[in-house]
Scaffold this active site. Structure first.
Site, PDB file in Angstrom:
ATOM      1  N   LYS A   1       2.926  -7.536  12.518  1.00 38.37           N
ATOM      2  CA  LYS A   1       1.977  -6.606  11.882  1.00 38.37           C
ATOM      3  C   LYS A   1       2.521  -5.190  11.634  1.00 38.37           C
ATOM      4  O   LYS A   1       2.152  -4.559  10.660  1.00 38.37           O
ATOM      5  CB  LYS A   1       0.703  -6.496  12.721  1.00 38.37           C
ATOM      6  CG  LYS A   1      -0.215  -7.700  12.613  1.00 38.37           C
ATOM      7  CD  LYS A   1      -1.432  -7.459  13.486  1.00 38.37           C
ATOM      8  CE  LYS A   1      -2.524  -8.443  13.177  1.00 38.37           C
ATOM      9  NZ  LYS A   1      -3.807  -8.033  13.775  1.00 38.37           N
TER      10      LYS A   1
ATOM     11  N   ASP B   1      -4.679   3.177   2.712  1.00 41.10           N
ATOM     12  CA  ASP B   1      -4.868   4.306   3.632  1.00 41.10           C
ATOM     13  C   ASP B   1      -5.037   3.817   5.074  1.00 41.10           C
ATOM     14  O   ASP B   1      -4.445   4.362   6.002  1.00 41.10           O
ATOM     15  CB  ASP B   1      -6.114   5.121   3.245  1.00 41.10           C
ATOM     16  CG  ASP B   1      -5.891   5.867   1.946  1.00 41.10           C
ATOM     17  OD1 ASP B   1      -4.727   5.932   1.511  1.00 41.10           O
ATOM     18  OD2 ASP B   1      -6.878   6.359   1.379  1.00 41.10           O
TER      19      ASP B   1
ATOM     20  N   ASP C   1      -8.928  -5.166   9.506  1.00 43.47           N
ATOM     21  CA  ASP C   1      -9.660  -5.205  10.792  1.00 43.47           C
ATOM     22  C   ASP C   1     -10.702  -4.082  10.874  1.00 43.47           C
ATOM     23  O   ASP C   1     -11.792  -4.280  11.413  1.00 43.47           O
ATOM     24  CB  ASP C   1      -8.692  -5.056  11.976  1.00 43.47           C
ATOM     25  CG  ASP C   1      -7.964  -6.356  12.284  1.00 43.47           C
ATOM     26  OD1 ASP C   1      -8.492  -7.435  11.946  1.00 43.47           O
ATOM     27  OD2 ASP C   1      -6.867  -6.291  12.872  1.00 43.47           O
TER      28      ASP C   1
ATOM     29  N   GLN D   1     -12.913  -9.618   8.681  1.00 44.64           N
ATOM     30  CA  GLN D   1     -11.550  -9.194   8.307  1.00 44.64           C
ATOM     31  C   GLN D   1     -10.965 -10.210   7.327  1.00 44.64           C
ATOM     32  O   GLN D   1     -10.237  -9.847   6.404  1.00 44.64           O
ATOM     33  CB  GLN D   1     -10.648  -8.938   9.526  1.00 44.64           C
ATOM     34  CG  GLN D   1     -10.373 -10.117  10.456  1.00 44.64           C
ATOM     35  CD  GLN D   1      -9.348 -11.114   9.934  1.00 44.64           C
ATOM     36  OE1 GLN D   1      -8.439 -10.729   9.196  1.00 44.64           O
ATOM     37  NE2 GLN D   1      -9.507 -12.377  10.292  1.00 44.64           N
TER      38      GLN D   1
END
Ligand SMILES: NC(=O)c1ccc[n+]([C@@H]2O[C@H](COP(=O)([O-])OP(=O)(O)OC[C@H]3O[C@@H](n4cnc5c(N)ncnc54)[C@H](OP(=O)(O)O)[C@@H]3O)[C@@H](O)[C@H]2O)c1
Length: 282
Positions: A71, A83, A107, A254
């Site tokens: 990730k 962003d 998330d 998500q």
């Protein structure tokens, strides 16, 4: 399922990836909307990340999810970042547009949507968050973006809490504390919503984060753990007349946000939730 020359390919990269629930959830979403696409797991070892990303691009894979341990590391292989991904420093969704890869973190938005669908609006609310790991970054950022009154962060490892405070402090009022019974007891007197982002509660044998009999009656208690569906924290909170929310909604949303980024279509959220519930809880 009918695969043709036109079928679009999506997937997830992780190591391991076998445990991932995303293939089940995203496949159900594509099927539900009749979109000609497949979603497949790709097991990618850390040392192969760069070449795997190049390969996904070369094969014109339209989009993919990213899970542990890639990730953070994937960021250097992408062209653009949203962003949220920039702030959180982690990407869980990538969109491929003509060879240009944009990384997103869904998330944060997933967490907020999971509260909203339960009728919980956090604007102006006093928050007590346990944890300062990867999930806490997304959850904390999303709460501040929604305009909470303050975010009190409690973590066992205080230097990690400090890092999170430094990261999130520019988005609102963030205070950090070590995980100590007396400290938590004081913080519990001034709270509207408690959220657990630690992994405590995943196992039956886990210690309690604090004395759960001290949870104030009637506050909202969220645990982002989705399995078990009712952690000891949520069980205790329910007994104290609190509104409780587990992590399944965050998991579903998500994925729903990722699906929308890729397809531009509204996600079939209920279908996605149903297949996950069946898979997780039988
Ligand atoms: N619902 C969803 O969609 C979703 C999404 C992401 C994650 N999650 C869940 O969120 C949890 C955390 O994930 P993560 O990626 O943030 O993990 P992580 O980066 O490894 O962070 C783990 C956190 O748990 C704390 N912790 C672990 N054991 C503890 C203990 N015995 N006592 C007190 N604190 C303890 C750690 O504290 P220290 O810093 O002191 O070690 C840290 O704050 C996992 O259960 C995961 O399944 C759910």
């Amino acid at each position: 399922m009918r695969i043709t020359g036109k079928t679009a390919v999506y997937g997830i990269i992780g190591y391991p990836v076998k445990h991932s629930l995303s293939p089940i959830m995203q496949t159900a979403a594509f099927e539900e909307l009749g979109i000609d696409a497949v979603y497949v797991p790709f097991e990618v070892k850390p040392e192969n990340l760069k070449s795997a990303v190049e390969g996904l691009k070369a094969l014109n894979v339209k989009g993919f999810n990213v899970t542990v341990p890639h990730k953070e590391k994937i960021i250097e292989n992408l062209d653009f970042l949203s962003d949220e991904a920039e702030v959180i420093g982690a990407v869980n969704t990538v969109k491929n547009e003509e060879g240009k890869l944009t990384g997103y973190n869904t998330d944060a938005e997933g967490f907020i949507r999971s509260l909203k669908e339960e009728g919980v609006d956090v604007k102006g609310k006093r928050i007590l968050m346990f944890g300062a790991g990867g999930a806490a970054k997304a959850v904390g950022y999303s709460l501040l973006r929604e305009g909470v009154k303050f975010l009190n962060v409690v973590n066992r490892n205080f230097s990690r809490a400090k890092q999170l405070g430094d990261l999130l402090g520019k988005f609102g009022n963030v205070l950090i504390y070590p995980l100590k019974e007396g400290t938590v007891e004081i913080l519990l007197k001034d709270v509207d919503l408690i959220v657990n982002t630690t992994s405590v509660g995943l196992k039956d044998t886990d210690p309690h984060l604090f004395d759960y009999s001290k949870i104030p009656e009637g506050v909202v208690v969220v645990d982002i753990i989705y399995n078990p569906p009712e952690t000891p924290l949520l069980k205790a909170a329910k007994e104290r007349n609190c509104k409780v929310i587990n992590g399944l909604g965050m998991l579903v949303h998500q994925g729903a946000v990722a699906f929308e980024i890729w397809t531009g279509e509204k996600s079939p959220v209920e279908k996605m939730r149903k297949v996950l519930e069946e898979e997780l809880y039988g």
